[in-house]
Design an enzyme around this catalytic site. Structure first.
Site, PDB file in Angstrom:
ATOM      1  N   LEU A 283     -28.198 -35.233  -0.544  1.00  0.00           N
ATOM      2  CA  LEU A 283     -29.071 -36.076  -1.348  1.00  0.00           C
ATOM      3  C   LEU A 283     -29.192 -37.406  -0.619  1.00  0.00           C
ATOM      4  CD1 LEU A 283     -27.621 -35.501  -4.948  1.00  0.00           C
ATOM      5  CD2 LEU A 283     -29.670 -34.463  -3.947  1.00  0.00           C
ATOM      6  N   ASP A 284     -30.344 -38.043  -0.732  1.00  0.00           N
ATOM      7  CA  ASP A 284     -30.497 -39.367  -0.142  1.00  0.00           C
ATOM      8  C   ASP A 284     -29.479 -40.316  -0.759  1.00  0.00           C
ATOM      9  OD1 ASP A 284     -32.672 -38.407   1.257  1.00  0.00           O
ATOM     10  OD2 ASP A 284     -34.165 -39.415   0.008  1.00  0.00           O
ATOM     11  N   ARG A 285     -29.030 -41.287   0.014  1.00  0.00           N
ATOM     12  CA  ARG A 285     -28.092 -42.291  -0.485  1.00  0.00           C
ATOM     13  C   ARG A 285     -28.668 -42.926  -1.751  1.00  0.00           C
ATOM     14  NH1 ARG A 285     -26.187 -45.678   3.933  1.00  0.00           N
ATOM     15  NH2 ARG A 285     -24.578 -44.102   3.968  1.00  0.00           N
TER      16      ARG A 285
END
Length: 193
Positions: free
Chosen positions: A20-22
């Site tokens: 998942l994106d930060r």
């Protein structure tokens, strides 16, 4: 992440299946065995996994539902960023498809200020949802990299501030790689949503 979960739960080493994106909250899959992890990765690669996200976005898309098929390429002007490329540049792009549906409008901040969208990525490209929404003119609130507003102010002066991109991996559904049973995972919305 896998080591943190393993330290918390104990047991055999876990393998991270996807990312998942930060700052994105929600469902994240980990494999408990080599065989299971390989099967899960294959399911992602072969697009046999259904997933959806929720996002708070700037503005209210019209139409309220749709699908975007637009390739993505690295943005050479901004390190670590991506952008939608024109059809003429498609040989330099990775294909990306995202479906969206408006779930609600945030009326308290003005009739067209913001909306809650349900997003179904048909591909899993880096920053795909963030880039596609910014391209449509509806950047994710709090996503400074792609133009999302960091705050909303209501007509009465009440203000909402966003510390992160308001993107949540709500659910994933897939067939178990070993048993074939359908698995459904979901994550409750975090308090900042």
């Amino acid at each position: 992440i896998a080591q943190l979960v393993q330290a918390t739960l104990g047991g055999a080493p876990l393998e991270l299946i996807h990312r998942l994106d930060r700052g994105t909250s929600g469902v994240l899959l980990l494999g408990r065995s080599k065989r299971g992890a390989q099967g899960l990765r294959a399911a992602f690669a072969e697009r046999r996994i259904e997933k959806y996200y929720l996002a708070l976005v700037t503005g209210c898309p019209e139409p309220a539902a749709g699908e975007l098929d637009a390739g993505l390429a690295r943005d050479r002007r901004r390190a670590g960023s991506w952008h939608v490329v024109s059809p003429e540049q498609s040989q330099h792009a990775r294909s990306a498809q995202t479906a969206w549906q408006t779930e609600a409008r945030l009326q308290a901040y003005g009739p067209e200020a913001a909306a809650l969208l349900r997003l179904c990525p048909h591909t899993g490209r880096t920053h795909q949802l963030r880039v596609h929404l910014a391209h449509l003119g509806h950047a994710i609130l709090g996503d400074a990299r792609y133009g999302g507003l960091r705050q909303l102010t209501a007509p009465d002066g009440q203000r909402l501030e966003f510390e992160r991109a308001m993107l949540h991996a709500k659910a994933i559904s897939l067939a178990h790689p070993v048993t074939g049973l359908t698995l459904n995972f979901s994550a409750p919305l975090p308090s900042d949503f």
